[in-house]
Design an enzyme around this catalytic site. Structure first.
Site, mmCIF file in Angstrom:
data_model
loop_
_atom_site.group_PDB
_atom_site.id
_atom_site.type_symbol
_atom_site.label_atom_id
_atom_site.label_comp_id
_atom_site.label_asym_id
_atom_site.label_seq_id
_atom_site.Cartn_x
_atom_site.Cartn_y
_atom_site.Cartn_z
ATOM 1 N N SER A 134 9.511 3.016 -3.287
ATOM 2 C CA SER A 134 9.268 2.836 -2.387
ATOM 3 C C SER A 134 10.784 3.391 -1.174
ATOM 4 O O SER A 134 11.719 3.256 -1.771
ATOM 5 C CB SER A 134 8.887 1.585 -2.191
ATOM 6 O OG SER A 134 8.836 0.762 -0.686
ATOM 7 N N TYR A 147 12.097 -6.930 -5.177
ATOM 8 C CA TYR A 147 11.689 -5.601 -4.735
ATOM 9 C C TYR A 147 12.145 -4.704 -4.365
ATOM 10 O O TYR A 147 11.910 -3.748 -5.531
ATOM 11 C CB TYR A 147 10.178 -6.129 -3.872
ATOM 12 C CG TYR A 147 9.223 -5.193 -3.673
ATOM 13 C CD1 TYR A 147 8.537 -4.235 -5.221
ATOM 14 C CD2 TYR A 147 9.456 -3.933 -3.055
ATOM 15 C CE1 TYR A 147 7.668 -3.155 -4.280
ATOM 16 C CE2 TYR A 147 8.771 -2.746 -2.276
ATOM 17 C CZ TYR A 147 7.384 -2.246 -3.787
ATOM 18 O OH TYR A 147 6.790 -1.390 -2.637
HETATM 19 N N1 LIG Z 1 1.051 -0.667 -0.185
HETATM 20 C C1 LIG Z 1 2.438 -0.771 0.094
HETATM 21 O O1 LIG Z 1 2.526 -0.821 1.129
HETATM 22 C C2 LIG Z 1 2.948 -0.050 -1.071
HETATM 23 C C3 LIG Z 1 4.149 0.426 -0.279
HETATM 24 C C4 LIG Z 1 5.529 0.922 -0.847
HETATM 25 C C5 LIG Z 1 5.163 1.461 -2.659
HETATM 26 N N2 LIG Z 1 4.517 0.792 -3.063
HETATM 27 C C6 LIG Z 1 3.986 0.750 -4.099
HETATM 28 O O2 LIG Z 1 3.291 1.088 -4.231
HETATM 29 C C7 LIG Z 1 2.359 0.894 -6.050
HETATM 30 C C8 LIG Z 1 0.769 1.214 -6.263
HETATM 31 O O3 LIG Z 1 0.561 -0.157 -5.718
HETATM 32 P P1 LIG Z 1 -0.183 -0.012 -4.241
HETATM 33 O O4 LIG Z 1 -0.054 -0.043 -3.085
HETATM 34 O O5 LIG Z 1 -1.408 0.617 -4.691
HETATM 35 O O6 LIG Z 1 -1.102 -1.956 -4.827
HETATM 36 P P2 LIG Z 1 -2.166 -2.130 -5.779
HETATM 37 O O7 LIG Z 1 -4.020 -1.857 -5.094
HETATM 38 O O8 LIG Z 1 -2.289 -3.413 -5.750
HETATM 39 O O9 LIG Z 1 -1.996 -1.664 -6.588
HETATM 40 C C9 LIG Z 1 -0.890 -2.261 -7.587
HETATM 41 C C10 LIG Z 1 -1.728 -1.759 -8.897
HETATM 42 O O10 LIG Z 1 -1.449 -1.900 -10.396
HETATM 43 C C11 LIG Z 1 -1.390 -2.850 -11.240
HETATM 44 N N3 LIG Z 1 -1.489 -3.817 -11.487
HETATM 45 C C12 LIG Z 1 -0.446 -5.431 -11.582
HETATM 46 N N4 LIG Z 1 0.653 -5.925 -12.323
HETATM 47 C C13 LIG Z 1 0.075 -5.080 -13.388
HETATM 48 C C14 LIG Z 1 0.182 -5.577 -15.007
HETATM 49 N N5 LIG Z 1 0.970 -6.494 -15.296
HETATM 50 N N6 LIG Z 1 0.019 -4.755 -15.598
HETATM 51 C C15 LIG Z 1 -0.584 -3.814 -15.921
HETATM 52 N N7 LIG Z 1 -1.239 -3.135 -14.185
HETATM 53 C C16 LIG Z 1 -0.909 -3.893 -13.206
HETATM 54 C C17 LIG Z 1 -2.483 -3.285 -10.689
HETATM 55 O O11 LIG Z 1 -3.818 -3.725 -11.573
HETATM 56 P P3 LIG Z 1 -4.042 -4.777 -12.647
HETATM 57 O O12 LIG Z 1 -4.326 -5.862 -11.288
HETATM 58 O O13 LIG Z 1 -5.885 -4.565 -12.725
HETATM 59 O O14 LIG Z 1 -3.586 -4.845 -13.328
HETATM 60 C C18 LIG Z 1 -2.857 -2.091 -9.847
HETATM 61 O O15 LIG Z 1 -3.789 -1.202 -10.094
HETATM 62 C C19 LIG Z 1 3.109 0.169 -6.519
HETATM 63 O O16 LIG Z 1 4.427 0.553 -7.430
HETATM 64 C C20 LIG Z 1 3.269 -0.623 -4.858
HETATM 65 O O17 LIG Z 1 5.457 -1.143 -5.028
HETATM 66 C C21 LIG Z 1 3.013 0.212 -2.298
#
Ligand SMILES: NC(=O)c1ccc[n+]([C@@H]2O[C@H](COP(=O)([O-])OP(=O)(O)OC[C@H]3O[C@@H](n4cnc5c(N)ncnc54)[C@H](OP(=O)(O)O)[C@@H]3O)[C@@H](O)[C@H]2O)c1
Length: 247
Positions: A134, A147
């Site tokens: 991130s 985080y």
């Molecule tokens: N969206 C943003 O603004 C943003 C910005 C910078 C970085 N990121 C990073 O991008 C990555 C993806 O996030 P996203 O934005 O796509 O959010 P998201 O839609 O909430 O996706 C998160 C994914 O992680 C999985 N997950 C969560 N806890 C888990 C666990 N204990 N075991 C296995 N899988 C798990 C969730 O699936 P289940 O709930 O089905 O397990 C989901 O598929 C993350 O690492 C996040 O920190 C996001």
């Protein structure tokens, strides 16, 4: 040997989009990992490439071994490892639930390190490791302390890994998005999204392009690139005081 991709956190957001993008890469299988089985099944039904579903909680290191055991069959060669599963919690460190914050460290750091470790020996020579960090990983962030620190780990770990793996022909890249429209903010802030937010698919497409170009980090968006360049040249003391005003 079957050529595969492993994508963690594939049941929504960027993980889902990574799977869609890799559907045209002539892979034999895509291994999709997350807890919500029904969403993984839905994703598998939408992809042309054969999928293997791992409906596991990645913070359970015993469950993680299911992936390792499958790899140990020695039938597979990993072309893409995408460590994308992760979550954030916004709020003051001392008032947020401790167990939830420790669970965040377990997922964002521990699980990512574990999956990376057991996958490396099965990576193909031109393999790509894409670790979703991130922009928060470049800054200490008030009210996002654990985080942002967890993502700083991912950036530094991945950049070091890129150096270690270069002689093996494997590239590692840290993807550093700004705010992206996914389920992330449902978890981090009970759905309160920033006004300024990027589309997931654009971040994912750029990450795959940047990985191919063997870049160290992938940052999507003009504004984010400006912020990151400024962050790079700003003394830490000033960065910390700016962060105090940001959230
Ligand atoms: N969206 C943003 O603004 C943003 C910005 C910078 C970085 N990121 C990073 O991008 C990555 C993806 O996030 P996203 O934005 O796509 O959010 P998201 O839609 O909430 O996706 C998160 C994914 O992680 C999985 N997950 C969560 N806890 C888990 C666990 N204990 N075991 C296995 N899988 C798990 C969730 O699936 P289940 O709930 O089905 O397990 C989901 O598929 C993350 O690492 C996040 O920190 C996001």
């Amino acid at each position: 040997m079957k050529k595969i991709a492993i994508i963690t956190g594939a049941s929504s957001g960027m993980g889902w989009d990574f799977a869609k993008e890799l559907d045209n890469k002539n892979l034999d299988e895509i291994w999709i990992v997350a807890r919500r089985k029904e969403l993984l099944e839905k994703l598998a039904s939408e992809l042309k490439t054969r999928c293997k579903i791992f409906d596991i909680d990645l913070t359970d290191s015993e469950k993680n071994k299911k992936i390792e055991l499958e790899l140990e069959k020695k039938e597979y060669e990993i072309k893409y490892l995408i460590n994308n599963a992760g979550f954030g919690l916004m709020g003051e460190f001392s008032t947020l639930n401790l167990n939830k914050q420790l669970n965040m460290i377990d997922l964002n750091i521990r699980a990512l390190v574990q999956v990376t470790y057991f996958s490396i020996k099965f990576m193909s020579k031109s393999g790509e490791i894409i670790q979703v960090a991130s922009t928060a990983g470049f800054l200490p962030m008030k009210n996002f302390a654990v985080y942002a620190a967890s993502k700083a780990f991912v950036v530094n770990f991945t950049n070091a890994l890129a150096l270690e793996l270069k002689p093996k022909g494997i590239h590692a890249i840290a993807v550093c998005p700004g705010p992206v429209k996914t389920e992330f903010f449902d978890v981090a802030t009970n759905g309160k999204e920033p006004v300024f937010i990027y589309e997931s698919i654009k971040v994912v497409k750029k990450a795959l392009k940047d990985s191919k170009k063997a870049k160290l980090n992938s940052i999507y968006g003009f504004l984010m690139n400006v912020v990151m360049t400024l962050a790079h040249f700003t003394p830490r003391r000033i960065k910390v005081s700016l962060s105090a005003k940001s959230l």
